[in-house]
Design a protein around this motif. Structure first.
Motif, PDB file in Angstrom:
ATOM      1  N   SER A  83      18.978   5.720 -22.561  1.00  0.00           N
ATOM      2  CA  SER A  83      17.960   4.768 -22.124  1.00  0.00           C
ATOM      3  C   SER A  83      17.606   5.081 -20.677  1.00  0.00           C
ATOM      4  O   SER A  83      18.323   5.816 -19.987  1.00  0.00           O
ATOM      5  CB  SER A  83      18.467   3.330 -22.245  1.00  0.00           C
ATOM      6  N   LEU A  84      16.522   4.506 -20.204  1.00  0.00           N
ATOM      7  CA  LEU A  84      16.119   4.742 -18.818  1.00  0.00           C
ATOM      8  C   LEU A  84      17.186   4.274 -17.828  1.00  0.00           C
ATOM      9  O   LEU A  84      17.288   4.812 -16.726  1.00  0.00           O
ATOM     10  CB  LEU A  84      14.783   4.056 -18.539  1.00  0.00           C
TER      11      LEU A  84
ATOM     12  N   ASN B 263      11.619   9.346 -20.327  1.00  0.00           N
ATOM     13  CA  ASN B 263      10.616   8.486 -20.967  1.00  0.00           C
ATOM     14  C   ASN B 263       9.789   9.281 -21.977  1.00  0.00           C
ATOM     15  O   ASN B 263       9.474   8.783 -23.071  1.00  0.00           O
ATOM     16  CB  ASN B 263       9.703   7.867 -19.911  1.00  0.00           C
TER      17      ASN B 263
ATOM     18  N   SER C  85       9.700   8.661 -26.042  1.00  0.00           N
ATOM     19  CA  SER C  85       8.414   8.350 -26.675  1.00  0.00           C
ATOM     20  C   SER C  85       8.167   9.191 -27.921  1.00  0.00           C
ATOM     21  O   SER C  85       7.110   9.088 -28.540  1.00  0.00           O
ATOM     22  CB  SER C  85       7.275   8.560 -25.675  1.00  0.00           C
TER      23      SER C  85
END
Length: 314
Positions: free
Chosen positions: A9-10, A67, A71
């Motif tokens: 995750s970020l 990211n 995506s």
């Protein structure tokens, strides 16, 4: 030891960047006189950090890269030990022309110092994922002193399934009819079932995600280095071609090419012709052994070779 492995995750960005930065003991840049000088990490620009190893050299670019993967571009995962990130890996799923077929290519792997078993666990995770995705192969690019290669080899001896060699090719006009137009669509659906006949250093999908999206053109120094994304039609053969201007020689370019058919001399001649008309004089092409004759008699090997290896899926 058991690790909790799940999609990154970020929030994991800083920890992953820290692992990629850890092996670098000296940070440097070129000064105004063109000489290399040691500098504190904090004094470097994003681009100067990038030159030490790409997007994972800073939190800002690392977050943008992650990211993009999250995506849909790739499959980034982390290994946790007692809630702490101790490993990271990313892979790319391709469906290429046979005999490659569906493949999961592991492109990056890093761990904290000494966490050898975390690297092994990440490899095992992707092997199991490949079975779920009905992949025929899990592949890595063999490199010396590379934690990914070492982890893959600990699992079982690697099987070499491909070898590419690098050539320098003069750009020159030729008597060949072709059409080349700018190509703006980064959707990888186009290359589903295609082959990457030039520049396949890792996997078709990984190279596509690195070159087709304009992710990094907000960094002025990267934008200044021209990247031409083109749709070619030559002698009935369609192809997507990327020509990336040389980092230190603006009249040279690295060439990458995806097409549904094997490489032909007509397509190569078209790329040479286009490049010469656009001001380039030297092209670099990475190709497998059976495509070397398509480069022409003026192609010169520079001695660099690179192997793609498959892991056991059992």
């Amino acid at each position: 030891m058991t690790y909790d492995i799940h999609p990154a995750s970020l929030d994991d960005t800083a920890a992953v960047v820290s692992m990629f930065k850890a092996p670098i003991s000296v940070w440097q840049r070129l000064n105004a006189e063109g000489r290399v000088e040691d500098m504190p990490y904090e004094a470097l620009t994003l681009y100067e950090r990038w030159l030490h190893g790409g997007a994972w050299m800073s939190v800002e670019t690392g977050a943008i890269h992650l990211n993009h993967l999250l995506s849909g571009a790739g499959l980034p995962v982390v290994a946790l030990e007692n809630g702490r990130v101790v490993g990271y890996a990313e892979a790319y799923h391709s469906v290429e022309a046979l005999p490659v077929g569906a493949v999961l290519h592991i492109a990056q792997l890093v761990t904290v110092s000494g966490a050898v078993s975390a690297a092994d666990a990440l490899i095992s995770y992707f092997v199991q994922l490949a079975k779920t995705l009905h992949c025929r192969q899990v592949t890595v690019t063999r490199m010396d002193e590379d934690p990914l290669t070492a982890a893959a080899e600990r699992r079982a001896p690697l099987k070499v399934i491909g070898c590419v060699k690098r050539f320098t090719v003069p750009a020159r006009t030729g008597q060949v009819f072709f059409r080349a137009v700018e190509y703006l669509d980064p959707d990888p659906a186009l290359i589903n079932g295609w082959m990457m006949v030039i520049g396949r250093a890792t996997s078709s999908r990984h190279m596509w995600e690195r070159l087709l999206p304009r992710t990094w053109e907000t960094i002025p120094q990267i934008r200044a280095r021209k990247t031409h994304r083109l749709k070619f039609s030559a002698a009935g053969q369609e192809a997507v071609v990327v020509c990336e201007q040389g980092l230190y020689n603006p009249r040279s370019a690295d060439v990458y090419c995806w097409t549904p058919k094997p490489l032909t001399s007509q397509l190569t001649a078209s790329i040479k012709d286009w490049a010469h008309r656009d001001g380039y004089r030297v092209l670099t092409m990475l190709v497998p052994e059976d495509s070397i004759p398509m480069l022409g008699s003026d192609a010169e090997p520079d001695g660099y070779t690179q192997e793609t290896c498959a892991l056991e899926l059992n």
